[in-house]
Design an enzyme around this catalytic site. Structure first.
Site, PDB file in Angstrom:
ATOM      1  CG  HIS A 167      -0.937  -6.116   5.211  1.00  0.00           C
ATOM      2  ND1 HIS A 167      -1.066  -5.487   6.437  1.00  0.00           N
ATOM      3  CD2 HIS A 167      -2.062  -5.794   4.527  1.00  0.00           C
ATOM      4  CE1 HIS A 167      -2.210  -4.808   6.479  1.00  0.00           C
ATOM      5  NE2 HIS A 167      -2.844  -4.969   5.326  1.00  0.00           N
ATOM      6  CE1 TYR A 221      -9.793   0.221   9.250  1.00  0.00           C
ATOM      7  CE2 TYR A 221      -9.423  -2.126   9.481  1.00  0.00           C
ATOM      8  CZ  TYR A 221      -8.943  -0.857   9.220  1.00  0.00           C
ATOM      9  OH  TYR A 221      -7.619  -0.661   8.934  1.00  0.00           O
ATOM     10  NE  ARG A 235       0.102  -4.862  11.732  1.00  0.00           N
ATOM     11  CZ  ARG A 235      -1.014  -5.106  11.030  1.00  0.00           C
ATOM     12  NH1 ARG A 235      -2.004  -4.228  11.035  1.00  0.00           N
ATOM     13  NH2 ARG A 235      -1.139  -6.216  10.349  1.00  0.00           N
ATOM     14  CD1 TRP A 239      -6.068   1.974   7.253  1.00  0.00           C
ATOM     15  CD2 TRP A 239      -4.336   0.627   7.749  1.00  0.00           C
ATOM     16  NE1 TRP A 239      -5.449   1.626   6.083  1.00  0.00           N
ATOM     17  CE2 TRP A 239      -4.393   0.807   6.356  1.00  0.00           C
ATOM     18  CE3 TRP A 239      -3.322  -0.174   8.297  1.00  0.00           C
ATOM     19  CZ2 TRP A 239      -3.468   0.194   5.495  1.00  0.00           C
ATOM     20  CZ3 TRP A 239      -2.426  -0.771   7.440  1.00  0.00           C
ATOM     21  CH2 TRP A 239      -2.512  -0.586   6.048  1.00  0.00           C
ATOM     22  CD  GLN A 262      -2.954  -1.158   2.252  1.00  0.00           C
ATOM     23  OE1 GLN A 262      -2.669  -1.799   3.261  1.00  0.00           O
ATOM     24  NE2 GLN A 262      -4.078  -0.482   2.151  1.00  0.00           N
ATOM     25  CG  ASN A 290      -3.382  -7.614   7.800  1.00  0.00           C
ATOM     26  OD1 ASN A 290      -3.488  -7.165   8.944  1.00  0.00           O
ATOM     27  ND2 ASN A 290      -4.184  -7.229   6.813  1.00  0.00           N
ATOM     28  CD  GLU A 291      -7.688  -7.126   7.863  1.00  0.00           C
ATOM     29  OE1 GLU A 291      -8.037  -7.146   6.665  1.00  0.00           O
ATOM     30  OE2 GLU A 291      -7.928  -6.173   8.622  1.00  0.00           O
ATOM     31  CD  GLU A 343      -4.983  -3.043   9.461  1.00  0.00           C
ATOM     32  OE1 GLU A 343      -6.067  -2.815   8.885  1.00  0.00           O
ATOM     33  OE2 GLU A 343      -4.124  -3.821   9.023  1.00  0.00           O
ATOM     34  CG  ASN A 368      -6.248  -5.625  11.744  1.00  0.00           C
ATOM     35  OD1 ASN A 368      -5.460  -5.415  12.668  1.00  0.00           O
ATOM     36  ND2 ASN A 368      -5.846  -5.965  10.536  1.00  0.00           N
ATOM     37  CD  GLU A 423      -8.490   0.772   1.795  1.00  0.00           C
ATOM     38  OE1 GLU A 423      -7.384   0.843   2.367  1.00  0.00           O
ATOM     39  OE2 GLU A 423      -9.383  -0.012   2.148  1.00  0.00           O
ATOM     40  CD1 TRP A 424      -6.368  -2.983   1.030  1.00  0.00           C
ATOM     41  CD2 TRP A 424      -4.806  -3.853  -0.314  1.00  0.00           C
ATOM     42  NE1 TRP A 424      -5.255  -3.292   1.805  1.00  0.00           N
ATOM     43  CE2 TRP A 424      -4.294  -3.824   1.009  1.00  0.00           C
ATOM     44  CE3 TRP A 424      -3.972  -4.358  -1.318  1.00  0.00           C
ATOM     45  CZ2 TRP A 424      -3.005  -4.284   1.342  1.00  0.00           C
ATOM     46  CZ3 TRP A 424      -2.693  -4.817  -0.998  1.00  0.00           C
ATOM     47  CH2 TRP A 424      -2.229  -4.778   0.310  1.00  0.00           C
TER      48      TRP A 424
HETATM   49  C1  GBH Z   1      -7.821  -3.677   6.477  1.00  0.00           C
HETATM   50  O1  GBH Z   1      -8.748  -4.576   6.004  1.00  0.00           O
HETATM   51  C2  GBH Z   1      -6.514  -3.965   5.823  1.00  0.00           C
HETATM   52  O2  GBH Z   1      -5.684  -4.708   6.669  1.00  0.00           O
HETATM   53  C3  GBH Z   1      -5.814  -2.733   5.368  1.00  0.00           C
HETATM   54  O3  GBH Z   1      -4.769  -3.083   4.540  1.00  0.00           O
HETATM   55  C4  GBH Z   1      -6.819  -1.821   4.695  1.00  0.00           C
HETATM   56  O4  GBH Z   1      -6.222  -0.728   4.097  1.00  0.00           O
HETATM   57  C5  GBH Z   1      -7.806  -1.376   5.743  1.00  0.00           C
HETATM   58  O5  GBH Z   1      -8.412  -2.467   6.301  1.00  0.00           O
HETATM   59  C6  GBH Z   1      -8.905  -0.487   5.237  1.00  0.00           C
HETATM   60  O6  GBH Z   1      -9.754  -1.193   4.381  1.00  0.00           O
HETATM   61  O7  GBH Z   1     -17.487  -4.469   1.240  1.00  0.00           O
HETATM   62  O8  GBH Z   1     -16.925  -6.022  -0.487  1.00  0.00           O
HETATM   63  O9  GBH Z   1     -16.217  -3.725  -0.704  1.00  0.00           O
HETATM   64  C7  GBH Z   1     -10.025  -4.392   6.525  1.00  0.00           C
HETATM   65  C8  GBH Z   1     -10.947  -5.274   5.792  1.00  0.00           C
HETATM   66  C9  GBH Z   1     -11.306  -5.195   3.457  1.00  0.00           C
HETATM   67  C10 GBH Z   1     -12.989  -4.607   5.055  1.00  0.00           C
HETATM   68  C11 GBH Z   1     -12.186  -4.643   2.351  1.00  0.00           C
HETATM   69  C12 GBH Z   1     -13.827  -4.091   3.969  1.00  0.00           C
HETATM   70  C13 GBH Z   1     -14.417  -4.155   1.702  1.00  0.00           C
HETATM   71  C14 GBH Z   1     -15.049  -5.287   0.963  1.00  0.00           C
HETATM   72  N1  GBH Z   1     -11.608  -4.564   4.714  1.00  0.00           N
HETATM   73  N2  GBH Z   1     -13.564  -4.728   2.742  1.00  0.00           N
HETATM   74  S1  GBH Z   1     -16.527  -4.841   0.206  1.00  0.00           S
END
Ligand code: GBH
Length: 481
Positions: free
Chosen positions: A128, A317, A83, A427, A26, A172-173, A383, A315, A434-435
């Protein structure tokens, strides 16, 4: 009243870890620099239509060249801990220890040495999401051999960096890696094999993690004295209708399929949650699925996951309300097995991305749940954060409010619930790739100007507030003399 939003810093233990987190893919960029080989995220981003606007982490925050700038950010925040993750394919371009990339080793040595010189404690994640592509080509996380390969990589890292790194996260996760990578295909490697590969991948990650922990325990712990864990993500969940027994049961299943999937084998019974085994069994009968067990068994012939974590790394959220769907017919899938639908309560504000309902009290409840079900472990929140989409607001007052509320909840978890919380990592240190959402979603305490070649980092207001909290805490816990 005016100060009710501010957690009392005195309520945090004097050795509390105030951190921020990032991940290699990232932030680093330098995707093909100095012998680094591609990871599955390079391949995924380079294949059109996978990521928002076909953006990639080719450059990202260019932390491979701009580590000095990152260090300045860390110093400005006054973090006690940072981290980061290692890029496996930067250190070991063919995935194995047959060839070590000295430039990769030098890069992480510099990062670690600079942190330590500034009395900042590094916490390192070995993987990760960015599995080397060469290993994916041999089956990746679906292949049983991955456990041994991961173990060699981990031992290499312990040997090379473990004299200075004392806090390790293996993977990670695993939930996200397995579910988004191999079930829905939203993340690399983009495989869509619903209801099957997800469990195999989860299993092989647990096997890999267990091996690495046992290696550390047997060969490194006595000399290096560090700690090893795995970072588990989980939503907090509550029944949509608390008076409906089916929703209550579905809520427990939702937590079992998310957190328990990995926490039960490591911190609980040593096996997957009973609700997972039984629901998958029911679905097999229902759908006439006869090709193998789907949810594997842990073999007696290799290290088992039970007891393989020296602390709990969480982690967190967001939260969900859960509705039972177990009697609804479904296709073969993880969600069908789970028999639960996750709903965002309309009263919850949503931050930036649609999945991130802001529920700080969910963190407190989840911490208490982990305390009660995982034998009161030492916990780090590895996170937690708040995203922005659309126009940049350097005065990110919503994020500030989010962090204030979260600190409040965290302090209650420590003080009122007796949770053994060792630290909290926000985080993220800075806006980054952001993936699947590319650069459209910003999680940073620092803004990064991706439109300029310098990728200038600028502190958000939330960064200033975090720095002030950390400073207040340091001042009030300084030994008097
Ligand atoms: C973390 O994943 C990661 O470890 C980190 O790298 C990332 O930047 C951060 O969260 C913020 O996203 O609802 O189908 O669109 C958290 C897990 C992965 C949860 C993506 C939400 C969205 C899938 N997240 N997910 S969707």
């Amino acid at each position: 009243m005016a100060f009710s939003k501010n957690a009392r810093v005195e309520d945090f233990p004097s050795d509390f870890a105030w951190g921020a987190a990032t991940a290699a893919y990232q932030i680093e960029g330098g995707w093909d620099t100095d012998a680094r080989s591609p990871s599955i995220w390079d391949t995924f981003c380079h294949s059109k239509g996978s990521v928002y606007k076909d953006q990639t982490g080719d450059v990202a925050c260019n932390s491979y060249q701009l580590w000095d700038e990152d260090l300045k950010c860390i110093q400005k925040l006054g973090l006690t801990h940072y981290r980061l993750s290692f890029s496996w394919s930067r250190l070991l371009p063919d995935g194995t220890t047959r060839f070590v990339n000295p430039k990769g080793v030098a890069y992480y040595n510099k990062v670690i040495d600079d942190l330590i010189a500034n009395t900042i404690v590094p916490m390192v994640t070995l993987n990760h999401f960015d599995l080397p592509q060469v290993l994916e080509d041999c089956g990746g996380w679906k292949s049983p051999e991955i456990a041994e390969l991961f173990d060699s990589y981990a031992q290499f890292c312990f040997k090379t960096f473990g004299d200075r790194v004392k806090l390790w996260i293996t993977v990670n996760e695993p939930y996200i890696c397995a579910k988004l990578g191999y079930e829905t295909g939203l993340f690399a490697p983009g495989i869509k094999e619903p209801g099957t590969s997800v469990y195999l991948v989860g299993h092989n990650i647990l096997r890999a993690h267990a091996r690495a922990w046992h290696s550390y325990n047997a060969h490194f712990r006595s000399l290096q004295g560090g700690k090893v864990s795995i970072a588990l993500n989980s939503d907090w969940a509550e029944p949509l209708d608390p008076c409906c027994a089916e929703d209550v049961a579905a809520t427990q299943r939702y937590i079992d399929f998310n957190l328990g999937w990995f926490a039960c084998p490591i911190f609980g019974t040593g096996d997957y949650p009973k609700s997972m085994r039984s629901r998958i069994e029911i679905q097999n009968l229902e759908l006439g699925f006869t090709e193998g067990p789907r949810l594997p068994k842990f073999s007696d012939d290799e290290p088992k996951p039970f007891g393989t974590a020296d602390f709990f790394a969480l982690n967190y959220y967001t939260s969900r309300k859960v509705k039972d769907t177990s009697s609804r017919p479904s296709e073969l899938s993880f969600t069908g097995d789970q028999g639960a639908e996750a709903i965002i309560d309309p009263s919850w504000p949503v931050s930036g991305v649609s999945w991130l309902a802001v529920v700080p009290e969910g963190l407190r409840k989840l911490l208490k749940y982990i305390k009660d079900t995982c034998n009161n472990p030492a916990i780090y929140v590895t996170e937690n954060g708040f995203s922005q989409m659309g126009p940049v607001e350097l005065e990110d007052v919503d994020r500030c409010r989010f962090y204030q509320d979260t600190r409040q909840e965290v302090s209650k978890a420590i003080k009122d619930d007796g949770v053994n919380l060792k630290g909290y990592f926000s985080w993220s240190l800075m806006d980054n790739f952001e993936w699947a959402d590319g650069f459209s979603v910003r999680f940073g305490l620092f803004h990064v100007d991706f439109s300029s070649a310098e990728l200038k980092r600028t502190m958000y207001r939330s960064g200033r507030e975090y720095a002030a909290v950390i400073k207040r805490h340091r001042d009030c816990t300084k030994p008097a003399n």
